[in-house]
Design a protein around this motif. Structure first.
Motif, PDB file in Angstrom:
ATOM      1  N   ARG A 110       0.807  -1.221   0.000  1.00 48.57           N
ATOM      2  CA  ARG A 110       0.000   0.000   0.000  1.00 48.57           C
ATOM      3  C   ARG A 110       0.842   1.275   0.000  1.00 48.57           C
ATOM      4  O   ARG A 110       0.290   2.378   0.058  1.00 48.57           O
ATOM      5  CB  ARG A 110      -0.923   0.004   1.233  1.00 48.57           C
ATOM      6  N   ASN A 111       2.165   1.122  -0.039  1.00 46.75           N
ATOM      7  CA  ASN A 111       3.041   2.299   0.033  1.00 46.75           C
ATOM      8  C   ASN A 111       4.165   2.198  -0.998  1.00 46.75           C
ATOM      9  O   ASN A 111       5.352   2.265  -0.679  1.00 46.75           O
ATOM     10  CB  ASN A 111       3.620   2.434   1.448  1.00 46.75           C
ATOM     11  N   THR A 112       3.773   2.034  -2.225  1.00 46.45           N
ATOM     12  CA  THR A 112       4.735   1.831  -3.308  1.00 46.45           C
ATOM     13  C   THR A 112       5.426   3.129  -3.734  1.00 46.45           C
ATOM     14  O   THR A 112       6.355   3.092  -4.546  1.00 46.45           O
ATOM     15  CB  THR A 112       4.030   1.213  -4.527  1.00 46.45           C
ATOM     16  N   ASP A 113       5.021   4.262  -3.180  1.00 50.31           N
ATOM     17  CA  ASP A 113       5.642   5.542  -3.552  1.00 50.31           C
ATOM     18  C   ASP A 113       7.024   5.727  -2.929  1.00 50.31           C
ATOM     19  O   ASP A 113       7.783   6.601  -3.351  1.00 50.31           O
ATOM     20  CB  ASP A 113       4.732   6.704  -3.143  1.00 50.31           C
ATOM     21  N   VAL A 114       7.337   4.909  -1.907  1.00 51.61           N
ATOM     22  CA  VAL A 114       8.619   5.026  -1.207  1.00 51.61           C
ATOM     23  C   VAL A 114       9.274   3.652  -1.145  1.00 51.61           C
ATOM     24  O   VAL A 114       8.604   2.675  -0.790  1.00 51.61           O
ATOM     25  CB  VAL A 114       8.419   5.572   0.231  1.00 51.61           C
ATOM     26  N   PRO A 115      10.557   3.519  -1.488  1.00 47.24           N
ATOM     27  CA  PRO A 115      11.227   2.221  -1.348  1.00 47.24           C
ATOM     28  C   PRO A 115      11.159   1.717   0.100  1.00 47.24           C
ATOM     29  O   PRO A 115      11.348   2.491   1.051  1.00 47.24           O
ATOM     30  CB  PRO A 115      12.677   2.517  -1.748  1.00 47.24           C
ATOM     31  N   MET A 116      10.885   0.440   0.282  1.00 51.17           N
ATOM     32  CA  MET A 116      10.658  -0.123   1.607  1.00 51.17           C
ATOM     33  C   MET A 116      11.853   0.085   2.537  1.00 51.17           C
ATOM     34  O   MET A 116      11.680   0.306   3.743  1.00 51.17           O
ATOM     35  CB  MET A 116      10.354  -1.616   1.477  1.00 51.17           C
ATOM     36  N   GLU A 117      13.070   0.038   1.995  1.00 54.02           N
ATOM     37  CA  GLU A 117      14.235   0.177   2.869  1.00 54.02           C
ATOM     38  C   GLU A 117      14.317   1.543   3.532  1.00 54.02           C
ATOM     39  O   GLU A 117      14.941   1.693   4.594  1.00 54.02           O
ATOM     40  CB  GLU A 117      15.534  -0.128   2.115  1.00 54.02           C
ATOM     41  N   ARG A 118      13.682   2.560   2.928  1.00 53.46           N
ATOM     42  CA  ARG A 118      13.699   3.889   3.548  1.00 53.46           C
ATOM     43  C   ARG A 118      12.821   3.928   4.792  1.00 53.46           C
ATOM     44  O   ARG A 118      13.105   4.663   5.747  1.00 53.46           O
ATOM     45  CB  ARG A 118      13.262   4.949   2.537  1.00 53.46           C
ATOM     46  N   PHE A 119      11.741   3.147   4.809  1.00 56.38           N
ATOM     47  CA  PHE A 119      10.951   3.010   6.036  1.00 56.38           C
ATOM     48  C   PHE A 119      11.728   2.214   7.081  1.00 56.38           C
ATOM     49  O   PHE A 119      11.729   2.561   8.262  1.00 56.38           O
ATOM     50  CB  PHE A 119       9.629   2.296   5.737  1.00 56.38           C
ATOM     51  N   LEU A 120      12.375   1.151   6.643  1.00 53.36           N
ATOM     52  CA  LEU A 120      13.058   0.248   7.560  1.00 53.36           C
ATOM     53  C   LEU A 120      14.236   0.909   8.263  1.00 53.36           C
ATOM     54  O   LEU A 120      14.605   0.508   9.369  1.00 53.36           O
ATOM     55  CB  LEU A 120      13.534  -0.996   6.810  1.00 53.36           C
ATOM     56  N   THR A 121      14.839   1.892   7.612  1.00 50.96           N
ATOM     57  CA  THR A 121      15.980   2.598   8.205  1.00 50.96           C
ATOM     58  C   THR A 121      15.582   3.958   8.779  1.00 50.96           C
ATOM     59  O   THR A 121      16.440   4.783   9.085  1.00 50.96           O
ATOM     60  CB  THR A 121      17.090   2.790   7.158  1.00 50.96           C
ATOM     61  N   ILE A 153      13.470  -6.919   9.255  1.00 48.68           N
ATOM     62  CA  ILE A 153      13.711  -7.385   7.894  1.00 48.68           C
ATOM     63  C   ILE A 153      15.216  -7.373   7.622  1.00 48.68           C
ATOM     64  O   ILE A 153      15.934  -6.463   8.055  1.00 48.68           O
ATOM     65  CB  ILE A 153      12.974  -6.496   6.868  1.00 48.68           C
ATOM     66  N   THR A 154      15.702  -8.380   6.887  1.00 50.58           N
ATOM     67  CA  THR A 154      17.122  -8.508   6.572  1.00 50.58           C
ATOM     68  C   THR A 154      17.407  -7.959   5.180  1.00 50.58           C
ATOM     69  O   THR A 154      16.758  -8.352   4.205  1.00 50.58           O
ATOM     70  CB  THR A 154      17.552  -9.983   6.623  1.00 50.58           C
ATOM     71  N   LEU A 155      18.370  -7.042   5.091  1.00 46.11           N
ATOM     72  CA  LEU A 155      18.802  -6.517   3.801  1.00 46.11           C
ATOM     73  C   LEU A 155      19.636  -7.573   3.088  1.00 46.11           C
ATOM     74  O   LEU A 155      20.591  -8.104   3.658  1.00 46.11           O
ATOM     75  CB  LEU A 155      19.606  -5.227   3.988  1.00 46.11           C
ATOM     76  N   ASP A 156      19.302  -7.877   1.859  1.00 45.84           N
ATOM     77  CA  ASP A 156      19.914  -9.010   1.154  1.00 45.84           C
ATOM     78  C   ASP A 156      21.420  -8.875   1.003  1.00 45.84           C
ATOM     79  O   ASP A 156      22.166  -9.827   1.263  1.00 45.84           O
ATOM     80  CB  ASP A 156      19.278  -9.158  -0.233  1.00 45.84           C
ATOM     81  N   GLU A 157      21.890  -7.723   0.568  1.00 44.88           N
ATOM     82  CA  GLU A 157      23.307  -7.579   0.243  1.00 44.88           C
ATOM     83  C   GLU A 157      24.185  -7.543   1.479  1.00 44.88           C
ATOM     84  O   GLU A 157      25.212  -8.221   1.552  1.00 44.88           O
ATOM     85  CB  GLU A 157      23.521  -6.320  -0.600  1.00 44.88           C
ATOM     86  N   SER A 158      23.807  -6.754   2.473  1.00 42.27           N
ATOM     87  CA  SER A 158      24.656  -6.575   3.655  1.00 42.27           C
ATOM     88  C   SER A 158      24.378  -7.581   4.757  1.00 42.27           C
ATOM     89  O   SER A 158      25.231  -7.823   5.616  1.00 42.27           O
ATOM     90  CB  SER A 158      24.474  -5.160   4.212  1.00 42.27           C
ATOM     91  N   GLY A 159      23.176  -8.161   4.764  1.00 40.53           N
ATOM     92  CA  GLY A 159      22.787  -9.036   5.856  1.00 40.53           C
ATOM     93  C   GLY A 159      22.350  -8.287   7.100  1.00 40.53           C
ATOM     94  O   GLY A 159      22.007  -8.898   8.121  1.00 40.53           O
ATOM     95  N   LEU A 160      22.346  -6.956   7.036  1.00 41.55           N
ATOM     96  CA  LEU A 160      21.948  -6.143   8.188  1.00 41.55           C
ATOM     97  C   LEU A 160      20.454  -6.281   8.440  1.00 41.55           C
ATOM     98  O   LEU A 160      19.654  -6.241   7.505  1.00 41.55           O
ATOM     99  CB  LEU A 160      22.293  -4.674   7.935  1.00 41.55           C
ATOM    100  N   GLN A 161      20.098  -6.458   9.717  1.00 44.53           N
ATOM    101  CA  GLN A 161      18.688  -6.501  10.093  1.00 44.53           C
ATOM    102  C   GLN A 161      18.228  -5.103  10.484  1.00 44.53           C
ATOM    103  O   GLN A 161      18.846  -4.443  11.325  1.00 44.53           O
ATOM    104  CB  GLN A 161      18.461  -7.466  11.246  1.00 44.53           C
ATOM    105  N   VAL A 162      17.175  -4.651   9.853  1.00 43.62           N
ATOM    106  CA  VAL A 162      16.619  -3.332  10.132  1.00 43.62           C
ATOM    107  C   VAL A 162      15.126  -3.495  10.383  1.00 43.62           C
ATOM    108  O   VAL A 162      14.531  -4.522  10.046  1.00 43.62           O
ATOM    109  CB  VAL A 162      16.858  -2.362   8.955  1.00 43.62           C
ATOM    110  N   GLY A 163      14.527  -2.500  10.986  1.00 38.02           N
ATOM    111  CA  GLY A 163      13.110  -2.669  11.301  1.00 38.02           C
ATOM    112  C   GLY A 163      12.433  -1.367  11.630  1.00 38.02           C
ATOM    113  O   GLY A 163      13.069  -0.329  11.803  1.00 38.02           O
TER     114      GLY A 163
END
Length: 396
Positions: A110-121, A153-163
């Motif tokens: 429901r929030n495709t206007d912003v990349p998900m990782e920007r919410f997660l960080t 959620i885990t970032l694929d490239e870095s393996g960092l967990q963010v939420g």
């Protein structure tokens, strides 16, 4: 006790015979459903029964396997599937991975206007943002994801967990029969992870008698009912109580009027990346060493003495501070051994002995706020390295 706002905001359906009701309640939310089950739920033979009940009330079901990690790429795949299939409601079944994915996908769709990782960080706030309705069915009581609003959620490239916090499920179904098929080790680690999460919330600087007493009851319930469940795998009441305890206590009741401590969770994620551990092993393995640090750093040790006495069964009268800490750590180690929980990371993974890489992992997160003590990169690295070696002074 601080000012607070408590939002229960989630219905709990409890019991093994609730499936027809669950299907009917989901059908009220929409007709097209994305279902995210864990592998153990699929292999355990439960999925077919659930799917028949869902399709029997007219629901169209689209499955998406959760996998072993809550990857950002899986969130993105699920959000695309929601758009493609015109999904109305998302169902997460299993442990924290599937339920965090369900909430993240429902939000991302429901929030495709912003990349998900920007919410997660935390670059963009999730406040006031819409999400698809979510339903959760926990099969491994541990994380409390079934009733809280948070996701990891885990970032694929870095393996960092963010939420971040996205929103709670509309309702959760607690079926104790789903827990009865868990292997003893999985159940023990899940419940001791809950125990550690309760402990981390309990041991902070702000006071709230109601929240503290609730947390004490929750921790004691974990230990008592876990012992009963492991002694008798058919004790449905014991396992149902564990389900309900995790769902209620981790929904925020044990935080009322207190500010939680955030730092242990990123610190746990550093250990996960450095050693290749999963969430339960990383959090439980870190806790004794975190407990040592915050105890020594705290001027007011009243809440620690109460924890040592009420939860760990340590006599606190007439004992100097350092000796009391060592007695408490010894009692915690005995508790870990009772349930087969590793007391040091070295029992679970080889020591990479790469201090520079560990420092890089920690620094990639940025500044680490902590209520109790300043957390420098070197202090955090030493804590993890001590946890690998099992270095707790006299308690080794």
């Amino acid at each position: 006790m601080q000012d607070f706002i408590y939002e229960g905001g989630i219905r709990i359906l409890y019991g093994a015979e609730q499936l027809p009701r669950v299907a009917e309640e989901i059908a009220k939310l929409g007709q097209r459903m994305l279902v995210i089950p864990t592998g153990s739920f699929l292999s355990g033979g439960h999925y077919e029964t659930l799917e028949r009940a869902l399709t029997g009330v007219g629901l169209v079901v689209f499955p998406l396997n959760a996998g072993r990690k809550p990857l950002l790429s899986k969130v993105q795949e699920g959000a695309r599937l929601c758009a493609e299939k015109q999904i109305d409601v998302v169902l997460g079944i299993g442990g924290g991975v599937s339920m965090d994915l369900a909430k993240a996908i429902a939000f991302g769709a429901r929030n495709t206007d912003v990349p998900m990782e920007r919410f997660l960080t935390y670059e963009v706030s999730t406040d006031g943002r819409p999400m698809l309705p979510v339903v959760t069915i926990p099969t491994n009581p541990m994380s409390g994801s079934e009733t809280n609003a948070d996701i990891q959620i885990t970032l694929d490239e870095s393996g960092l967990q963010v939420g971040c916090s996205v929103g709670k499920a509309v309702f959760t179904w607690l079926n104790p029969e789903y827990v009865m098929s868990l292997p003893d080790r999985v159940l023990a680690y899940g419940q001791m992870t809950s125990f550690v999460q309760f402990s981390l919330n309990y041991l902070n600087l702000t006071r709230s008698p109601l929240a503290e007493h609730y947390a004490e009851a929750s921790m004691k319930t974990v230990l008592e009912r876990l012992r009963r469940s492991l002694a008798n795998k058919q004790d449905v009441n014991a396992q149902g109580t564990l389900l309900l305890n995790s769902a209620l206590a981790l929904s925020g009741i044990d935080d009322l009027g207190r500010e939680g401590e955030f730092a242990p969770y990123p610190l746990r994620s550093f250990a996960q990346r450095y050693l290749g551990l999963d969430y339960p092993h990383a959090l439980t393995g870190l806790f004794p060493y975190w407990l040592r640090e915050i105890y020594r750093a705290s001027e007011d040790k009243a809440i620690f003495r109460r924890y040592f006495s009420e939860i760990l069964g340590v006599t606190t009268d007439g004992t100097d501070e350092e000796a009391l800490l060592q007695e408490a750590l010894a009692a915690l180690k005995k508790l870990y051994q009772e349930f087969g929980i590793a007391f040091r990371y070295g029992e679970l993974a080889a020591d990479p002995q790469d201090h520079g890489r560990l420092v890089e992992i920690i620094d990639s997160f940025g500044p680490m706020p902590c209520q109790i003590m300043p957390l420098t990169t070197e202090r955090m690295a030493k804590m993890i390295e001590d946890a690998i070696a099992g270095q707790l002074d006299e308690c080794v």
